[in-house]
Design a protein around this motif. Structure first.
Motif, PDB file in Angstrom:
ATOM      1  N   ALA C  47       0.822  -1.200   0.000  1.00  0.00           N
ATOM      2  CA  ALA C  47       0.000   0.000   0.000  1.00  0.00           C
ATOM      3  C   ALA C  47       0.867   1.266   0.000  1.00  0.00           C
ATOM      4  O   ALA C  47       0.494   2.286  -0.571  1.00  0.00           O
ATOM      5  N   GLY C  50       1.756   1.932  -3.368  1.00  0.00           N
ATOM      6  CA  GLY C  50       0.594   2.044  -4.233  1.00  0.00           C
ATOM      7  C   GLY C  50       0.451   3.408  -4.877  1.00  0.00           C
ATOM      8  O   GLY C  50       0.249   3.511  -6.093  1.00  0.00           O
ATOM      9  N   LEU C 121      -4.826  -0.350  -2.326  1.00  0.00           N
ATOM     10  CA  LEU C 121      -4.946   0.874  -1.536  1.00  0.00           C
ATOM     11  C   LEU C 121      -6.236   0.805  -0.719  1.00  0.00           C
ATOM     12  O   LEU C 121      -7.253   0.283  -1.204  1.00  0.00           O
ATOM     13  N   ILE C 184      -3.629   7.718   2.917  1.00  0.00           N
ATOM     14  CA  ILE C 184      -3.592   6.362   3.469  1.00  0.00           C
ATOM     15  C   ILE C 184      -3.360   6.419   4.973  1.00  0.00           C
ATOM     16  O   ILE C 184      -3.991   5.711   5.756  1.00  0.00           O
TER      17      ILE C 184
END
Lengths: 254, 74, 222
Positions: C47, C50, C121, C184
């Motif tokens: 992630a 990402g 994600l 995130i």
């Protein structure tokens, strides 16, 4: 108005060829003196850095190379603007002369930066903000170089590279800022025009001498390359032929 | 203004950083000298060629003095 | 020609040549798949990469669709007519770039949830990702059009286009990836979004002008 007259004269490569010789000699001598003084001063007399020891002396060649490589690109952008707006032939000659020198100097800045990084950060290559900015600068140079190689027609080649140089110059501040966004390891800029330098004078004086020296060398190199370029382009014209035949005094090889 | 090094070997060692210091100064000298001399050679070749071209293209009275080998400043 | 006439014509041209839109999209998903297969499967750190990977793929996809932006019209001579006969070639170019953006930047923005899903994600990052794409992709189309205009005269201009244009895309990549990464983590990323919008505004002021000039140069090369 003398400025207007000078402007019109600048349009003529022939005029530049005739007046540039003393300037080239002047810049060459200045570069030789300044660089000799700067190297000896920086290598022998400048005091050691208390943290980096003697490896900080790399600064005296790294920082001037990085600074001047940016200035040369900026100069190319200005030349591109002049070429685009006033269709001045001499500006294209200037772009052609700036390119190889700028590429060499940018590559030198990257190389010396890596060599400096090894004793300072413990790695030959660090994706640090200014490394990336310099690398992007190198790619911008290479792009224009490749474009010029691809176009055969002289006039179109000049205008295309001028356009790209202008767009690149406008983008450079944004690129620099964006790269600074995540930059971490490098120390803050050594010489800035507005702030007081953080180094003691016995350390930044030789740096100033070296920067001036590299600037003079750049002027010397670019102007003499422009002369070669002018003779190449105008080799069929009468004034070049007359210069080659009737000139009794030896032509300086600058 | 005092020299920072007592002996030549100390100067060359650069306090253990000799390799890095000399590598960067050497590369700088190489680049500067390279761009100077390559340009100088290009210029000389170009002048020779242009003088030769000029001497073959123009009228006869000026022709004899300017063969590529004998011209001054080359 | 008024705005609407210009738009409908460019839109029809794009619709007639659907491969110019669909092929880059296919490339995009292919690249995403290759990344997913190449990266370690059960890795939490995927992630983290990402955002950067997503933007990198977007840059490349956009570059691919730029290559076709002027080529067909250049080859069959329509472009010359457009630039020479229009009262404001600037507007023609702007409209063409706008329609190209509809088929690349906006389409990618709409497909962003899918991309986020494939790249691993988190769902919480999807709104920011879409906003970042919406703010950043106009800059890609506008700046890329300059490169496309200059390289359209070469039979193999693709690699040169990348060389000219990708360095200019770097700020978009930096701020775009940074926006997704902060989203995130759960922080606000309005600063990055403002920067992306600012870059697009700068690109809007210089792009169409430079593209028009570049096309004029390329037309003389013919």
């Amino acid at each position: 108005m003398w400025i207007k007259e000078l402007w019109h004269k600048l349009g003529s490569p022939r005029w530049f060829y005739q007046i540039s010789s003393p300037w080239i000699i002047g810049f060459g001598v200045a570069a030789l003196v300044l660089l000799t003084v700067g190297v000896v001063w920086g290598l022998v007399y400048a005091p050691q850095d208390y943290q980096q020891g003697n490896s900080f002396r790399i600064m005296y060649v790294h920082v001037p190379a990085a600074m001047v490589s940016q200035s040369v690109y900026l100069g190319m952008g200005v030349a591109g603007f002049v070429l685009f707006v006033w269709r001045m032939k001499l500006a294209d000659v200037a772009i052609a002369a700036c390119l190889p020198f700028g590429i060499m100097l940018t590559a030198l800045a990257l190389f010396t930066g890596g060599v400096w990084g090894r004793p300072t950060w413990g790695t030959w290559w660090e994706w640090d903000g200014r490394t990336v900015s310099t690398l992007v600068l190198l790619f911008l140079y290479i792009g224009i170089y490749a474009l010029r190689e691809a176009i055969l027609d002289t006039e179109l080649r000049g205008r295309a590279s001028a356009l790209v140089a202008m767009v690149g110059t406008i983008n450079i501040p944004i690129i620099k800022y964006s790269v600074d966004w995540w930059s971490t390891l490098h120390q803050p800029a050594s010489i800035t025009l507005t702030d007081k330098p953080t180094m003691p004078p016995e350390m930044w004086m030789p740096l100033l001498v070296m920067v001036l020296g590299i600037y003079c060398f750049a002027a010397h190199n670019i102007m003499s390359r422009m002369r070669v370029e002018i003779l190449n382009r105008e080799s069929k014209t009468r004034w070049v032929r007359n210069l080659m035949v009737t000139d009794t005094k030896p032509i300086q090889n600058v | 203004m005092v020299p920072q090094f007592e002996t030549i070997s100390e100067f060359l060692a650069m306090g253990g950083h000799g390799l890095y210091v000399w590598l960067s100064y050497g590369s700088t000298v190489l680049v500067l000298a390279g761009s100077y001399f390559s340009l100088r050679f290009a210029r000389q070749r170009q002048l020779e060629q242009l003088r030769w071209q000029a001497s073959t293209n123009t009228s006869d009275q000026q022709q004899t003095a300017h063969s590529p080998k004998s011209s001054n400043g080359v | 020609m008024n705005w609407r006439g210009l738009f409908t014509r460019e839109w029809r041209v794009m619709m007639r040549n659907r491969a110019g839109v669909l092929n880059p999209m296919a490339f995009m998903f292919l690249a995403v798949m290759l990344f997913a297969v190449g990266s370690p499967l059960q890795d939490e750190s995927r992630a983290q990469y990402g955002g950067a990977v997503l933007w990198l793929i977007v840059l490349l996809t956009n570059m691919l669709s730029l290559d076709a932006l002027f080529r067909r019209d250049y080859d069959n001579g329509v472009l010359e007519q457009m630039i020479c006969s229009a009262q404001a070639p600037f507007l023609v170019v702007l409209m063409r770039v706008f329609v190209q953006w509809l088929g690349s930047g906006l389409l990618i923005t709409l497909l962003a949830p899918l991309l986020c899903l494939f790249l691993g994600l988190p769902n919480s990052a999807i709104p920011t990702t879409m906003l970042a794409l919406l703010c950043g992709t106009p800059a890609l189309s506008l700046l890329g059009a300059v490169g496309a205009a200059i390289t359209v005269g070469f039979s193999r201009g693709g690699i040169l286009l990348g060389l000219l244009v990708l360095p200019l895309f770097l700020p978009v990549l930096v701020f775009g990836a940074s926006a997704i990464n902060t989203a995130i983590v759960g922080d606000g990323s309005s600063a990055q979004l403002f920067w992306l919008a600012f870059i697009s505004m700068v690109a809007l002021t210089i792009g169409p002008f430079a593209t028009t000039q570049g096309l004029k140069i390329s037309l003389q090369m013919q």
